[in-house]
Design an enzyme around this catalytic site. Sequence first.
Site, PDB file in Angstrom:
ATOM      1  N   ASP A  20      51.054  39.923  54.700  1.00  0.00           N
ATOM      2  CA  ASP A  20      49.956  39.294  53.953  1.00  0.00           C
ATOM      3  C   ASP A  20      50.161  37.788  53.882  1.00  0.00           C
ATOM      4  O   ASP A  20      49.648  37.061  54.712  1.00  0.00           O
ATOM      5  CB  ASP A  20      49.681  39.970  52.607  1.00  0.00           C
ATOM      6  CG  ASP A  20      50.877  40.047  51.694  1.00  0.00           C
ATOM      7  OD1 ASP A  20      51.906  39.401  51.955  1.00  0.00           O
ATOM      8  OD2 ASP A  20      50.787  40.749  50.676  1.00  0.00           O
ATOM      9  N   PHE A  28      44.607  46.388  47.405  1.00  0.00           N
ATOM     10  CA  PHE A  28      45.984  46.836  47.200  1.00  0.00           C
ATOM     11  C   PHE A  28      46.072  48.261  47.736  1.00  0.00           C
ATOM     12  O   PHE A  28      45.446  49.169  47.197  1.00  0.00           O
ATOM     13  CB  PHE A  28      46.406  46.771  45.727  1.00  0.00           C
ATOM     14  CG  PHE A  28      47.878  47.001  45.585  1.00  0.00           C
ATOM     15  CD1 PHE A  28      48.779  46.003  45.907  1.00  0.00           C
ATOM     16  CD2 PHE A  28      48.357  48.227  45.179  1.00  0.00           C
ATOM     17  CE1 PHE A  28      50.149  46.219  45.819  1.00  0.00           C
ATOM     18  CE2 PHE A  28      49.725  48.455  45.086  1.00  0.00           C
ATOM     19  CZ  PHE A  28      50.617  47.446  45.400  1.00  0.00           C
TER      20      PHE A  28
END
Length: 187
Positions: free
Chosen positions: A106, A160
Amino acid sequence: MSMDSHIEKVLWTQDQISRRVTELAAQITHDFNSVSPPPVVVGVATGAFLFLADLVRNIHLPISVDFIRAESYGSGTLSSGAPVLSLDSKLDVKDKHVILVEDIVDTGTTLSSLIANLVSKGASSVSVCTFLDKPARRKIQVELVGEGKFYRGFECPDYFVVGYGMDFAELYRNLPYIGVLKPECYK
């Protein structure tokens, strides 16, 4: 209570994951077919353990396998931005091609620090094979080393996610798919 009830939606099914891992392994086999010495595949524990196991079983080359552990999430949902290396690889990577296997990239912070660690040990090239890539969250552009390549399983939207080795507070790793965790389960 079933873990499935904690999932808002499934992004990739077990079958989709299996097909994509097979494709990635075939590409790695092709790309490293004539490399000498054989590459060292280093999995980033703990999140990449299922991906690593499935991937290496489908790479049709002689390879060495090792693990490294870097922690940047703790029990939260956001990276701390300061990864800590808590387990280093034991194999000698000097003058070898390394394929670093990640569960998810990420911000790029953890990955960059792991690449720097491998470079400091003399790796001749570092490739990255990440199961999920979240370019929308990238803060640091990942610099590959030598003839390194970037392999990506899936581009992940900014959710998430858990499953297939990825967790929240060490839970949900054993889900056979990638799913979006309901916010009420982590807030």
